[in-house]
Structure formats: structure tokens, C-alpha cells
Design a protein around this motif. Structure first.
Motif, PDB file in Angstrom:
ATOM      1  N   THR A  32       0.840  -1.181   0.000  1.00 27.82           N
ATOM      2  CA  THR A  32       0.000   0.000   0.000  1.00 27.82           C
ATOM      3  C   THR A  32       0.886   1.245   0.000  1.00 27.82           C
ATOM      4  OG1 THR A  32      -0.110  -0.097   2.406  1.00 27.82           O
ATOM      5  CG2 THR A  32      -1.915  -1.143   1.170  1.00 27.82           C
ATOM      6  N   ALA A  33       0.291   2.368  -0.389  1.00 25.89           N
ATOM      7  CA  ALA A  33       1.072   3.585  -0.599  1.00 25.89           C
ATOM      8  C   ALA A  33       1.852   3.999   0.640  1.00 25.89           C
ATOM      9  CB  ALA A  33       0.137   4.711  -1.045  1.00 25.89           C
ATOM     10  N   VAL A  51       0.225   5.260  -7.690  1.00 25.85           N
ATOM     11  CA  VAL A  51      -0.881   4.354  -7.401  1.00 25.85           C
ATOM     12  C   VAL A  51      -1.334   3.651  -8.676  1.00 25.85           C
ATOM     13  CG1 VAL A  51      -3.280   4.203  -6.608  1.00 25.85           C
ATOM     14  CG2 VAL A  51      -1.656   5.675  -5.405  1.00 25.85           C
ATOM     15  N   ASP A  53      -3.571   0.821  -8.263  1.00 29.62           N
ATOM     16  CA  ASP A  53      -4.859   0.231  -7.884  1.00 29.62           C
ATOM     17  C   ASP A  53      -5.503   1.201  -6.903  1.00 29.62           C
ATOM     18  OD1 ASP A  53      -6.877  -1.233  -6.376  1.00 29.62           O
ATOM     19  OD2 ASP A  53      -6.074  -3.056  -7.280  1.00 29.62           O
ATOM     20  N   ARG A  54      -6.463   1.976  -7.402  1.00 28.72           N
ATOM     21  CA  ARG A  54      -7.024   3.058  -6.597  1.00 28.72           C
ATOM     22  C   ARG A  54      -7.779   2.533  -5.384  1.00 28.72           C
ATOM     23  NH1 ARG A  54     -10.606   8.071  -9.054  1.00 28.72           N
ATOM     24  NH2 ARG A  54     -10.696   9.306  -7.129  1.00 28.72           N
ATOM     25  N   GLN A  56      -7.475  -0.264  -3.620  1.00 32.87           N
ATOM     26  CA  GLN A  56      -6.598  -0.805  -2.582  1.00 32.87           C
ATOM     27  C   GLN A  56      -5.446   0.124  -2.220  1.00 32.87           C
ATOM     28  OE1 GLN A  56      -6.136  -5.351  -2.657  1.00 32.87           O
ATOM     29  NE2 GLN A  56      -6.033  -4.809  -4.822  1.00 32.87           N
ATOM     30  N   GLN A  57      -5.254   1.194  -3.028  1.00 33.46           N
ATOM     31  CA  GLN A  57      -4.146   2.126  -2.821  1.00 33.46           C
ATOM     32  C   GLN A  57      -2.795   1.416  -2.898  1.00 33.46           C
ATOM     33  OE1 GLN A  57      -4.190   5.908  -2.216  1.00 33.46           O
ATOM     34  NE2 GLN A  57      -5.736   5.134  -3.642  1.00 33.46           N
ATOM     35  N   VAL A  59       0.762   0.662  -4.938  1.00 33.63           N
ATOM     36  CA  VAL A  59       1.657   1.462  -5.764  1.00 33.63           C
ATOM     37  C   VAL A  59       2.565   0.565  -6.593  1.00 33.63           C
ATOM     38  CG1 VAL A  59       1.655   3.410  -4.176  1.00 33.63           C
ATOM     39  CG2 VAL A  59       3.393   1.625  -3.928  1.00 33.63           C
ATOM     40  N   ARG A 104     -13.667   7.415  -0.136  1.00 33.30           N
ATOM     41  CA  ARG A 104     -12.590   7.248   0.839  1.00 33.30           C
ATOM     42  C   ARG A 104     -12.959   8.035   2.090  1.00 33.30           C
ATOM     43  NH1 ARG A 104      -6.131   8.032  -0.429  1.00 33.30           N
ATOM     44  NH2 ARG A 104      -5.355   7.165   1.548  1.00 33.30           N
ATOM     45  N   HIS A 109      -7.438   4.352   4.700  1.00 34.38           N
ATOM     46  CA  HIS A 109      -6.374   4.164   3.717  1.00 34.38           C
ATOM     47  C   HIS A 109      -6.906   3.749   2.351  1.00 34.38           C
ATOM     48  CE1 HIS A 109      -3.320   4.632   6.762  1.00 34.38           C
ATOM     49  NE2 HIS A 109      -3.815   3.636   7.480  1.00 34.38           N
ATOM     50  N   TYR A 110      -8.157   3.333   2.268  1.00 35.45           N
ATOM     51  CA  TYR A 110      -8.682   2.719   1.051  1.00 35.45           C
ATOM     52  C   TYR A 110      -9.994   3.376   0.625  1.00 35.45           C
ATOM     53  CZ  TYR A 110      -5.870  -0.560   3.719  1.00 35.45           C
ATOM     54  OH  TYR A 110      -4.889  -1.107   4.498  1.00 35.45           O
ATOM     55  N   TYR A 111     -10.451   2.997  -0.557  1.00 35.29           N
ATOM     56  CA  TYR A 111     -11.757   3.423  -1.035  1.00 35.29           C
ATOM     57  C   TYR A 111     -12.765   2.318  -0.746  1.00 35.29           C
ATOM     58  CZ  TYR A 111      -9.967   7.548  -3.395  1.00 35.29           C
ATOM     59  OH  TYR A 111      -9.411   8.780  -3.659  1.00 35.29           O
TER      60      TYR A 111
END
Length: 380
Positions: A32-33, A51, A53-54, A56-57, A59, A104, A109-111
Motif C-alpha cells: 500500500t502507498a 498508485v 490500484d485506486r 486498494q491504494q 503502488v 474514501r 487508507h482505502y476506497y
């Protein structure tokens, strides 16, 4: 051995020179980011994360960091469609090309899933006329062959991340509550939605694999069919309502490439593993050792001759809360269990989360690089 040879040996149940290792080659073995930024800052080098995968955030990993850690695989996937992509809705919300709305929340941390467009009282006719994404959009496939050719020349194992997340996508579209009710009692609607979504995915992936199938070593896709203490449904129900669609997925892959198939499902899936083997899955990720019935000793003893394991370093307790020495000890323990005869690729159990200290990430890969097979060690 080259990294590619190392990975393929393990997947073919042969002992390579050392344990092959993965970080970031699939949408379920990455970082994750925030976790990545912590690692990058700790190391003192590496590009800022982009990023990929938006939701799951996740990178894209920097090449210098991958080389520093000794990661044996490199990956690529679809491009963005030229039309019909994400629509920004403001206030941390967006609608994706499937019509699913995510937001979000503050401090998250995620959408998270907000609106499932096919939730509630819908009919098979409404599903048939739903505005599905265009699987032929040229943007998805532009440059795929060139990416595969470039990665093929590196000597690393090459993974293509397919988009066959059928169970997840139907859950997002229908909403989890209605999806499980359909699984339990409305089988016509369940199968209608699964079929409609799969048709889009098959066309999309068929076109991609036709472009790159001869240049890749592994096709990766994921669909969770397990929970912490049980499978998502009974084995007979799985075989009736989910496995037939997975068989179509695997047939599509096999028709276009001889690459190994890596399948991801979290949770307690011990009772499904014989079916995975029977369907022709080559490797199982993430090997969630904290879930019920998923002890690595049992998995290796009962299934290790027929399916490879990819993952297994616990992310629920060990990586976020353990010490570097405890992480190193666990890598050695897992190698003693999963390593003999090949059949194991080192990776964390799913993506590395923001609460994992960078010291523990380094400990995992440093210890993994020391896991050398006896024949190789004797030759030194």
C-alpha cells in the motif's frame, strides 16, 4: 539460476538454487502507498509511489527497491480504457466503469464500497440490459506486447495480471447482502449476473492474452472464496454455482498461453484445494496461515506435490506486530516446511499494509535470500 528459472523451477516442484521471492508482481502481493513510502524513506532511495490500484491504494514498486530486495518477478497489466473510465464525483468519491461508486472516508487508507448499482430488486432482464464496460476498448491493450517483450528480456519471471475477479465484481455490483442471499436462494439471478460479468471479462482477457500469451511465465488472477474460519459456501454449492465459471476462466487462459496459473483467494479454503488442483491451477496465493485449516504443515503434506504455494508470511499479526528477528525466524520455519522439493514462492499474506514497519519488510526478504537449497549450497 536466473530469476525466471528460479521461479519456474519452484512452480514445477523442483528445487531451485534459492527460494524465489515476490513483492508487487500481482494486485495481491504488493504494498500500500503508506507502507511503500515508509520503506522508501527507510532505505533512502527509490521513486515516490505511483498508485496503480485506486481501491486498494497499491503502488508500483521502484525497480531499484525490487533489485535491492532480490525480488524475482516483474509484472504488467491492462492499460486504462480510452473512454468510460473513472468519473470523479467529489468529496473523495468516484464511479468506476462498472457503475460502482466508492468513497474514501476520512482517515481511511482505502476506497470503500458505497453504491452497488444492481442492489435490491432486479430482474435478469435488467442485468441483460445493464451498460457493461466495453471490453474491446483499444486503450486496454495499447503497448501490452511491447511491455511483455521488454520484461521478457530482463531475465525475471514475467507475470500478467489478468482481470478475472468475477466473484468480487458481482459482489460489488449486487452488494454483499444481496449477493449472499442470491447464493443461498436465488440461483437463477446469481448465475445470470455471473454469466453477464464473465462475458465481459472473457473478451477483455482473451484479447490481452492473444497479444502476450507467448511472452509470459505466469497469469495471475484473484477471487476470494474463503473467510477467516470457513469457505464462502459449502463445497456442493461451490461446485454448482462458482466452480463452473472458474473452469471457463481457466479454459480461456489455457487457450491462449502455456504460462503457469496463479490463483489468489484469501481465507480458509482447505476444502476447495482439491478442486483447484483438479481444475489445473498451478499455484495458490496468499496461503493465509492464520485462517482455519490453513496450517502450512498440513497444506504441504496433503497438497504439496500437486500445487505450489505463493505467500504464507503472516500479515495479520507477525509483520505488523512482530520484531525483525521474529520475522526472520518465521521465514526460516516456513522454508523448512514449504521449501523441500520446491513448490514455494516467498511473499507476504496479501498486500503489505500501512502498519508494517519497513524493518520487518527488509527482514523478510533478507532472510529469504539466505534460504538456499542444499544442492546449490553443496556446489559452492
Amino acid at each position: 539460476m536466473t530469476p525466471r528459472e528460479r521461479v519456474l523451477a519452484a512452480l514445477e516442484h523442483r528445487e531451485p538454487d534459492r527460494l524465489p521471492m515476490d513483492l508487487g508482481s500481482a494486485r495481491f502481493t504488493g504494498m500500500t502507498a503508506l507502507a511503500y513510502e515508509k520503506l522508501r524513506n527507510f532505505l533512502g532511495f527509490g521513486r515516490p509511489g505511483v498508485v496503480i490500484d485506486r481501491m486498494q491504494q497499491l503502488v508500483e514498486m521502484d525497480e531499484a527497491i525490487l533489485r535491492h530486495l532480490g525480488v524475482d518477478l516483474r509484472a504488467f497489466s491492462f492499460g486504462n480504457p480510452d473512454s468510460g473510465g473513472d468519473i470523479e464525483l467529489g468529496n473523495g468519491r468516484y464511479r468506476d466503469e462498472w457503475g460502482i461508486v466508492r468513497r474514501r472516508p476520512p482517515g481511511c487508507h482505502y476506497y470503500e464500497l458505497e453504491i452497488s448499482p444492481l442492489a435490491g430488486d432486479v430482474s435478469p432482464q435488467q442485468i441483460a440490459h445493464y451498460p457493461w464496460p466495453d471490453p474491446t476498448d483499444a486503450g486496454r491493450f495499447r503497448g501490452l506486447r511491447e511491455q511483455a517483450e521488454r520484461l521478457r528480456q530482463t531475465g525475471y519471471g514475467v507475470i500478467f495480471n489478468a482481470r478475472f475477479n468475477l466473484v468480487h465484481m458481482t459482489q460489488y455490483l449486487r452488494g454483499f447482502h444481496d449477493w449472499f442471499l442470491d447464493l443461498a436462494g436465488n440461483h437463477e439471478l446469481f448465475q445470470t449476473l455471473m454469466h453477464a460479468v464473465l462475458e465481459v471479462m472473457i473478451e477483455m482477457n482473451r484479447r490481452a492474452l492473444a497479444e502476450v500469451g507467448d511472452l509470459i511465465d505466469v497469469v495471475a488472477f484473484g477471487d476470494d472464496v474463503g473467510m477467516q474460519d470457513r469457505t464462502i459456501c459449502s463445497l456442493p454449492l461451490y461446485r454448482k454455482l462458482i466452480r463452473p465459471f472458474q473452469e471457463r476462466i481457466l479454459a480461456t487462459i489455457r487457450a491462449h498461453t502455456g504460462a503457469k496459473i496463479l490463483y489468489h483467494t484469501c481465507g480458509s479454503v482447505y476444502h476447495y484445494i482439491p478442486d483447484f488442483i483438479e481444475m489445473g491451477i498451478d499455484a495458490l496465493n496468499p496461503v493465509q496461515v492464520s485462517a482455519r485449516h490453513m496450517a502450512p504443515e498440513r497444506l504441504k503434506r496433503e497438497f504439496g506435490d500437486h500445487i505450489a504455494f505463493w505467500g504464507g508470511v503472516d500479515t495479520q499479526r507477525l509483520l505488523p506486530h512482530g520484531t525483525p528477528d521474529e520475522v526472520r525466524a518465521e521465514v526460516r520455519r516456513m522454508f523448512s516446511i514449504m521449501g523441500p522439493g520446491g513448490g514455494w514462492v516467498l511473499a507476504a499474506v496479501h498486500n503489505i499494509q500501512p502498519d508494517v514497519p519497513p524493518e520487518n519488510v527488509l527482514a523478510m526478504f533478507e532472510e529469504g535470500s539466505r534460504c538456499v537449497y542444499a544442492a546449490s549450497a553443496a556446489a559452492v
